[in-house]
Each structure stands twice: as structure tokens, then as C-alpha cells.
Design an enzyme around this catalytic site. Structure first.
Site, PDB file in Angstrom:
ATOM      1  N   MET A  31     -30.009  -7.971 -17.507  1.00  0.00           N
ATOM      2  CA  MET A  31     -29.620  -9.422 -17.832  1.00  0.00           C
ATOM      3  C   MET A  31     -30.477 -10.434 -17.204  1.00  0.00           C
ATOM      4  O   MET A  31     -30.209 -11.395 -16.895  1.00  0.00           O
ATOM      5  CB  MET A  31     -28.328  -9.581 -17.566  1.00  0.00           C
ATOM      6  N   GLU A  36     -35.870  -6.334  -7.150  1.00  0.00           N
ATOM      7  CA  GLU A  36     -36.330  -4.811  -6.862  1.00  0.00           C
ATOM      8  C   GLU A  36     -35.718  -3.729  -7.506  1.00  0.00           C
ATOM      9  O   GLU A  36     -35.966  -2.774  -7.680  1.00  0.00           O
ATOM     10  CB  GLU A  36     -36.777  -4.839  -5.149  1.00  0.00           C
ATOM     11  N   HIS A  38     -34.114  -3.873 -10.480  1.00  0.00           N
ATOM     12  CA  HIS A  38     -34.596  -3.873 -11.813  1.00  0.00           C
ATOM     13  C   HIS A  38     -35.946  -3.425 -11.967  1.00  0.00           C
ATOM     14  O   HIS A  38     -36.134  -2.355 -12.504  1.00  0.00           O
ATOM     15  CB  HIS A  38     -34.554  -4.997 -12.377  1.00  0.00           C
ATOM     16  N   GLY A 148     -29.141   1.657 -13.400  1.00  0.00           N
ATOM     17  CA  GLY A 148     -28.890   1.885 -11.938  1.00  0.00           C
ATOM     18  C   GLY A 148     -27.549   2.303 -11.454  1.00  0.00           C
ATOM     19  O   GLY A 148     -26.667   1.989 -12.156  1.00  0.00           O
ATOM     20  N   LYS A 150     -25.904   1.367  -9.053  1.00  0.00           N
ATOM     21  CA  LYS A 150     -25.401   0.208  -8.277  1.00  0.00           C
ATOM     22  C   LYS A 150     -24.144  -0.052  -9.321  1.00  0.00           C
ATOM     23  O   LYS A 150     -22.998  -0.402  -8.642  1.00  0.00           O
ATOM     24  CB  LYS A 150     -26.238  -0.961  -8.376  1.00  0.00           C
ATOM     25  N   VAL A 177     -30.832   0.155  -4.853  1.00  0.00           N
ATOM     26  CA  VAL A 177     -32.068  -0.435  -4.060  1.00  0.00           C
ATOM     27  C   VAL A 177     -31.079  -1.413  -3.323  1.00  0.00           C
ATOM     28  O   VAL A 177     -30.567  -2.274  -3.707  1.00  0.00           O
ATOM     29  CB  VAL A 177     -33.124  -0.945  -4.946  1.00  0.00           C
TER      30      VAL A 177
HETATM   31  P1  AMP Z   1     -28.128  -6.420 -14.502  1.00  0.00           P
HETATM   32  O1  AMP Z   1     -29.128  -7.172 -14.909  1.00  0.00           O
HETATM   33  O2  AMP Z   1     -27.324  -6.594 -13.439  1.00  0.00           O
HETATM   34  O3  AMP Z   1     -27.201  -6.069 -15.943  1.00  0.00           O
HETATM   35  O4  AMP Z   1     -28.654  -4.858 -14.046  1.00  0.00           O
HETATM   36  C1  AMP Z   1     -29.432  -4.261 -15.094  1.00  0.00           C
HETATM   37  C2  AMP Z   1     -29.883  -2.841 -14.658  1.00  0.00           C
HETATM   38  O5  AMP Z   1     -30.296  -2.893 -13.285  1.00  0.00           O
HETATM   39  C3  AMP Z   1     -28.668  -2.003 -14.511  1.00  0.00           C
HETATM   40  O6  AMP Z   1     -28.733  -0.732 -14.858  1.00  0.00           O
HETATM   41  C4  AMP Z   1     -27.943  -1.978 -13.275  1.00  0.00           C
HETATM   42  O7  AMP Z   1     -27.517  -1.004 -12.737  1.00  0.00           O
HETATM   43  C5  AMP Z   1     -29.298  -2.077 -12.522  1.00  0.00           C
HETATM   44  N1  AMP Z   1     -29.524  -2.595 -11.119  1.00  0.00           N
HETATM   45  C6  AMP Z   1     -28.787  -3.780 -10.631  1.00  0.00           C
HETATM   46  N2  AMP Z   1     -28.912  -3.688  -9.366  1.00  0.00           N
HETATM   47  C7  AMP Z   1     -29.438  -2.764  -8.832  1.00  0.00           C
HETATM   48  C8  AMP Z   1     -29.939  -2.136  -7.697  1.00  0.00           C
HETATM   49  N3  AMP Z   1     -29.699  -2.805  -6.511  1.00  0.00           N
HETATM   50  N4  AMP Z   1     -30.454  -1.154  -7.522  1.00  0.00           N
HETATM   51  C9  AMP Z   1     -30.886  -0.192  -8.544  1.00  0.00           C
HETATM   52  N5  AMP Z   1     -30.428  -0.651 -10.020  1.00  0.00           N
HETATM   53  C10 AMP Z   1     -29.792  -1.815  -9.964  1.00  0.00           C
END
Ligand code: AMP
Length: 282
Positions: A31, A36, A38, A148, A150, A177
Site C-alpha cells: 500500500m 525497509e 517492503h 511479510g 509481520k 524487519v
Molecule cells: P502494506 O503496505 O502494509 O500493506 O504491506 C505490504 C507488504 O509488506 C505485506 O506483505 C506486509 O506484510 C509487508 N510488510 C510490512 N511491514 C513489514 C515488515 N516490518 N517486515 C516485513 N514485511 C513487512
């Protein structure tokens, strides 16, 4: 800068040409407001596919709270600058009406793994996630997709939907991360004041302490209650959930009898933070 594609038709043309060359296509759905965490997924994708698409789309369907959607951070220029050195082949950043044109009427519901935890606190959230991820898999025709840990529950929802809908994509989970102080990287962290940011690592610390106690044989209710109190004592307003779930199928666990995840969501300064860690019986 990686080329930015806004239309599904243009994306399909690009992907068709790549596939003709025999390339495997990887996708990293996000999104935006990249950090880091991502970028770690993008690096993994770079290793695991010849062509890599990063999607940037703040998906209105997965926000149960309109205020949350409004204040969600957006920074396409900053995101492109972060992606530039990583060798991404395309950024797919569609406008909302490209993804949800007038008359859009379909929703993907994944039962079971979407229930409880974030599914309880955010009604409709995982339907929104499952719908957009199914669409992104179809739009990109990706062979592999990186997510992730997370968002552990989301990862289980995505694995289930790919399997159940026979989408020929391999879903790959990557470790969380963290900042040096343990706080899981999240786009939402930038909504915290400096003071709240300093308190935020208490969530991860509480999970680690509870995991150590559980692994040492402490009863789950005691360990979880102690963690809950520690999170509130650090200044969080509310603990939305704090639960022990089986790693294999996300079933609730009364005691640490098999590999598990300890998962939490808590509110700090009106910002909802989530985290989870793995644990296993000794
Ligand atoms: P988002 O933009 O929050 O929807 O996240 C996009 C992708 O990045 C998803 O697969 C999340 O799980 C992953 N993600 C977000 N934060 C982290 C993190 N701290 N470590 C690893 N992956 C992450």
C-alpha cells in the site's frame, strides 16, 4: 526510476511480453509509504523471479474505518526513489476506479483463518484484502508473490485463497524487519509522535517476554495477562487482542504444545500497531 503503470491493459501487455521471453514474474503487493520491510520483500523477489512488479495501491475495501483510510500515509514519489536502486521492472499503481470500476460487485471471503484477531477488530478487512489480492494475482499473472510475516494472519488468508481459487502463484512469506529497538517497521509508525514512537517497542518486548515465559512452561493465561499489563503500563491505550495461535492452522491454543505464534494488536496515540512472534515448546 522504475516505469509506473496505471492501467490493467498496459500491465497485461508488459507481462505477456516478459512471459514470451520465458521470464518468471514476481509480485510484491503493497500500500506504499514504503520502508525497509517492503524493500526486504522486493530484494527477495529480485532473487526469486526474473521480472519483478511492485504494486502500490491503498485499497479502500480493506479499511473498515474511513478516518484510517484518510490518514493512511501516501508518498508515491518517495516510494519510487526507494525502489529505483533495487532494479524493479515495473510499479503498478492503479487509480481506485481502475480496480473498482462502477458496478463492481464481487467479494472474496476466506473463512476460518480470517476469523478472530484482526478479523474480529476490523470487520470486512480480510474480505477487502482477499478481494484485492485475488485481483492483483489475476492482473499481474505473477508466478510468485512475496508477503511479510509481520501481517501473519494476512499471509495465511492469502495462502488459503491462492490454494482455494486455484491461482497458479507461489506465495512466499518473509520475516518481519524491525528497528534496532525491536519495533516492527510499519507505514503507520510515521503517524506516531516522537514520544509515542519511544514507547512503541514495548509491544515487541512484551511479546518476547511472554514467549520466553511460555517456552519456560508458564501457563498461557498468566503469561498473556502479564504481557497485557506491560503493554498498558508502557502507555498504550488499549490491547485489542493478545493471543496464542497454532502455527500450522491458526487454531487458538490454551498451552504451548506445538509450534505457535503469539500475536497482538494494540493502540498507541490512536494508531493501531500489530506484531507477532514465533515460539515453540522446549
Ligand atoms: P502494506 O503496505 O502494509 O500493506 O504491506 C505490504 C507488504 O509488506 C505485506 O506483505 C506486509 O506484510 C509487508 N510488510 C510490512 N511491514 C513489514 C515488515 N516490518 N517486515 C516485513 N514485511 C513487512
Amino acid at each position: 526510476m522504475p516505469p509506473v503503470i496505471e492501467r490493467i491493459s498496459a500491465l497485461r501487455q508488459t507481462v505477456t511480453a516478459w512471459k514470451k521471453e520465458g521470464a518468471r514474474v514476481g509480485v510484491v503487493p503493497t500500500m506504499g509509504a514504503l520502508h525497509e520491510g517492503h524493500l526486504s520483500l522486493v530484494r527477495a523477489a529480485r532473487e526469486g523471479a526474473e521480472r519483478v512488479i511492485v504494486t502500490i495501491f491503498v485499497n479502500p475495501a480493506q479499511f473498515n474505518d474511513p478516518e484510517d483510510l484518510k490518514k493512511y500515509p501516501r508518498d508515491l514519489a518517495g516510494d519510487l526513489a526507494l525502489l529505483a536502486p533495487l532494479g524493479v521492472d515495473a510499479v503498478f499503481a492503479p487509480p481506485v476506479e481502475e480496480v473498482y470500476p462502477p458496478g463492481f460487485a464481487t467479494s472474496v471471503h476466506v473463512a476460518g483463518v480470517s476469523e478472530g484477531l484482526c478479523g474480529a477488530g476490523r470487520p470486512g478487512h480480510f474480505d477487502g484484502v482477499a478481494t484485492v489480492v485475488a485481483k492483483l494475482f489475476n492482473m499481474t499473472a505473477a508466478d510468485r508473490a512475496w508477503f511479510g510475516e509481520k501481517d501473519w494472519q494476512q499471509l495465511q488468508v492469502v495462502r488459503r485463497l491462492a490454494r482455494d481459487l486455484d491461482i497458479p502463484v507461489e506465495v512466499i512469506g518473509c520475516p518481519t524487519v524491525r528497528e534496532a529497538d525491536g519495533l516492527a517497521l510499519s507505514s503507520r509508525n510515521r503517524l506516531l509522535s516522537a514520544e509515542a514512537r519511544a514507547r512503541a517497542p514495548a509491544l515487541y518486548r512484551a511479546l518476547c517476554d511472554a514467549a520466553a515465559a511460555l517456552e519456560a512452561g508458564e501457563a498461557a493465561p498468566d503469561a498473556l495477562e502479564c504481557a497485557r499489563r506491560a503493554i498498558l503500563a508502557a502507555g498504550f491505550e488499549r490491547v485489542e487482542y493478545l493471543e496464542l495461535r497454532a502455527e500450522a492452522d491458526m487454531a487458538p491454543m490454551e498451552a504451548l504444545s506445538a509450534p505457535a505464534r503469539l500475536l497482538a494488536a494494540a493502540w498507541l496515540e490512536g494508531v493501531r500497531l500489530i506484531d507477532n512472534i514465533a515460539l515453540a515448546p522446549r
